[in-house]
Design an enzyme around this catalytic site. Structure first.
Site, mmCIF file in Angstrom:
data_model
loop_
_atom_site.group_PDB
_atom_site.id
_atom_site.type_symbol
_atom_site.label_atom_id
_atom_site.label_comp_id
_atom_site.label_asym_id
_atom_site.label_seq_id
_atom_site.Cartn_x
_atom_site.Cartn_y
_atom_site.Cartn_z
ATOM 1 N N HIS A 176 17.445 65.547 73.106
ATOM 2 C CA HIS A 176 17.509 64.333 73.919
ATOM 3 C C HIS A 176 18.676 64.435 74.893
ATOM 4 O O HIS A 176 19.842 64.319 74.504
ATOM 5 C CB HIS A 176 17.664 63.124 72.976
ATOM 6 C CG HIS A 176 17.516 61.808 73.660
ATOM 7 N ND1 HIS A 176 17.659 60.610 73.009
ATOM 8 C CD2 HIS A 176 17.234 61.506 74.951
ATOM 9 C CE1 HIS A 176 17.477 59.622 73.876
ATOM 10 N NE2 HIS A 176 17.225 60.145 75.053
ATOM 11 N N HIS B 242 22.078 65.249 72.505
ATOM 12 C CA HIS B 242 22.023 65.271 71.040
ATOM 13 C C HIS B 242 20.613 65.636 70.619
ATOM 14 O O HIS B 242 19.707 65.742 71.448
ATOM 15 C CB HIS B 242 22.446 63.910 70.457
ATOM 16 C CG HIS B 242 21.566 62.771 70.892
ATOM 17 N ND1 HIS B 242 21.827 62.018 72.006
ATOM 18 C CD2 HIS B 242 20.410 62.273 70.372
ATOM 19 C CE1 HIS B 242 20.884 61.096 72.154
ATOM 20 N NE2 HIS B 242 20.001 61.240 71.173
ATOM 21 N N LYS C 293 35.767 91.864 91.957
ATOM 22 C CA LYS C 293 36.883 91.346 91.171
ATOM 23 C C LYS C 293 37.213 89.966 91.717
ATOM 24 O O LYS C 293 37.649 89.830 92.848
ATOM 25 C CB LYS C 293 38.091 92.279 91.270
ATOM 26 C CG LYS C 293 39.241 91.819 90.408
ATOM 27 C CD LYS C 293 40.409 92.761 90.436
ATOM 28 C CE LYS C 293 41.400 92.391 89.331
ATOM 29 N NZ LYS C 293 41.843 90.984 89.387
ATOM 30 N N ASP D 278 39.081 86.493 92.241
ATOM 31 C CA ASP D 278 40.476 86.078 92.219
ATOM 32 C C ASP D 278 40.578 84.621 91.779
ATOM 33 O O ASP D 278 40.523 83.701 92.583
ATOM 34 C CB ASP D 278 41.062 86.258 93.627
ATOM 35 C CG ASP D 278 42.574 86.095 93.635
ATOM 36 O OD1 ASP D 278 43.174 86.080 92.552
ATOM 37 O OD2 ASP D 278 43.138 85.980 94.734
HETATM 38 MN MN MN Z 1 18.218 60.033 70.896
#
Ligand code: MN
Length: 493
Positions: A48, A54, A198, A200
């Site tokens: 969700h 969650h 590379k 920076d």
């Molecule tokens: Mn929920």
């Protein structure tokens, strides 16, 4: 929000009271608890993407779905209790529910089925439930139990009782020190290397578990709150635990600007408001994967780790997985042409060596960078006459004496000069802080400010050549700026 009398939750009254079924696609549920058409007791786990990501575990029980919201998701490993917040019972129709709950509605956000299947209840009490889940992703025995705390009874914990379904699976580590590159003047002569820009900025090791991001600096300091926009990487990875290696950078005119990044890197979350995030947005550049889905990937060859990283396709508003190249020539030329710091070569068949400065990673820099103490300033010419023209740099020798290390004038904007003037004015000192005489008219200051400078070369005597300004380092203590840390072989006379 949920009053205690909802618990342990009987019926759909609370569920319906929170929702407007004219606006939400969620099912209202049948008036009479329906008899499930399928045999066995069913469960669903929904991912969700609400205000906070969650996972909702719902177990068919007494004609409804007993529900818990688990912020970090169903644990796959025993030995870990995860919070599971008891929420209102949901209708059985919710077993199949997927969809977008519109803004403004309760639980607004995308809801998708993460797992579903059947379960057996070994125990079902008002404060403890033990179930054996048989899903596509999750199989195993779980205890869900109410905690003894004096809350409204909503806080439960979920715990895996069975050994992990995959016994080789391990919990994500708290910390992996990053691998470091060895400097070199030219690309490795042999085959079997990959080449990348590379970047920076500042190194960051990113730990993601249960959709939660933890960002750590090169030395392991938690800098998660400093870069709130990088938290959004968590929901993208969902329940997949990973550890990624990368660099936090900010762009100015399409080029990483370490100087600009100063405005972000030395602040903690209390000072990192939305305005600053908007004005100085950062990008997390990802270049390696150290952990994936319960498994240490550091022993794998770089070639394989790179493949795993690319499969994650992590390219979003504040994170990127830039390509790497098989040949050194073109990328060296391109980075030099664009004024970028340099190139890192990585041996394709080499493992990740945590905390090691390894010859299997080689950095080829177009210019060097280092931190210096600001010891004073000299006046400029032309438009800068009477004002700061260049800063006098210094570093400590092994006896702790401050030694002259050259000057930096180029790369300083008028705004930076004005800022420096304000900072250095009150620090004026009648005497030189240096251990030697310098033949120029220097306005000396108390040696407290530290500056980051890039330069073509540091002489054996520890003096910079062709220096240009990168920015102040308020995070670095002047006492820690030493010739040794700059790599100078210098005199201790
Ligand atoms: Mn929920």
């Amino acid at each position: 929000m949920t009053p205690p009398q909802d618990l342990p939750g009987k019926g759909l009254e609370a569920y319906r009271a929170k929702r407007d079924f004219a606006s939400s696609p969620e099912p209202a549920g049948a008036d009479a608890p329906r008899t499930p058409s399928r045999p066995g007791r069913h469960f669903v786990v929904q991912e969700h993407h609400a205000r906070s990501l969650h996972w909702d575990l719902r177990l068919e029980h007494d004609g409804t779905l007993a529900s818990w919201a688990i912020p970090k998701g169903v644990p796959m490993h025993p030995g870990e209790d995860r919070l599971a917040v008891r929420t209102e019972d949901h209708p059985l129709e919710y077993l199949e529910f997927e969809g977008d709950i519109p803004r403004g509605q309760y639980g607004a956000g995308r809801m998708s089925i993460w797992d579903t299947g059947t379960y057996e209840a070994e125990k079902w009490r008002d404060d403890e439930v033990i179930v054996v889940l048989e899903g596509r992703r999750v199989t195993g025995r779980y205890a869900i139990f109410r905690t003894a705390s004096a809350d409204s009874g909503r806080n439960w914990m979920i715990h895996r009782i069975d050994p992990p379904a995959d016994p080789t699976r391990e919990p994500i580590p708290d910390w992996i020190p990053p691998m470091l590159a060895t400097p070199a003047a030219s690309p490795p002569p042999d085959d079997g290397w990959a080449f990348e820009v590379k970047w920076d900025g500042i190194r960051a090791v990113t730990f993601v578990e249960g959709g939660r991001v933890h960002l750590r600096s090169r030395r392991g300091r938690d800098v998660t709150d400093t870069y709130p926009e990088l938290r959004e990487l968590g929901p993208v990875l969902g329940s997949l635990p990973v550890v990624l290696d990368g660099e936090v950078i900010t762009f100015v005119d399409g080029k990483p600007s370490f100087e600009r990044l100063q405005r972000r890197m030395n602040l903690d979350g209390r000072h990192t408001g939305p305005q600053l995030v908007h004005d100085v947005p950062v990008v997390l550049v990802l270049f390696d994967i150290l952990w994936l889905d319960g498994h240490d990937t550091t022993p794998l060859p770089f070639r394989e780790r790179r493949r795993l990283l690319e499969q994650l396709d992590l390219n979003g508003p504040a994170w990127q997985t830039p390509p790497n190249y098989e040949e050194a020539g073109p990328i060296l030329e391109a980075t030099r042409g664009q004024g970028l710091e340099g190139v890192v070569a990585k041996k394709l068949d080499s493992p990740y060596e945590p905390g090691v400065r390894s010859p299997n990673w080689v950095k080829l820099k177009h210019f060097e960078t280092g931190d210096f103490v600001v010891a004073g300033w000299v006046e400029g010419e032309g438009g800068r006459a009477g004002r700061i023209g260049a800063l006098v740099l210094a570093a400590h020798d092994s006896e702790g004496r401050l030694r002259y290390a050259g000057k930096v004038g180029s790369g300083l904007t008028d705004a930076e000069l004005a800022d420096l003037g304000r900072m250095l004015g009150p620090a004026a000192s009648p005497a030189s802080p240096l251990a030697e005489d310098v033949d120029s008219a220097v306005h000396w200051v108390e040696p407290h400010l530290v500056a980051s400078v890039c330069f073509a070369e540091l002489t054996r005597a520890g003096v910079v050549r062709a220096a240009s300004w990168r920015g102040l380092r308020p995070d670095v203590d002047a006492a820690n700026v030493t010739l040794a840390s700059l790599g100078a072989e210098r005199r201790n006379d």
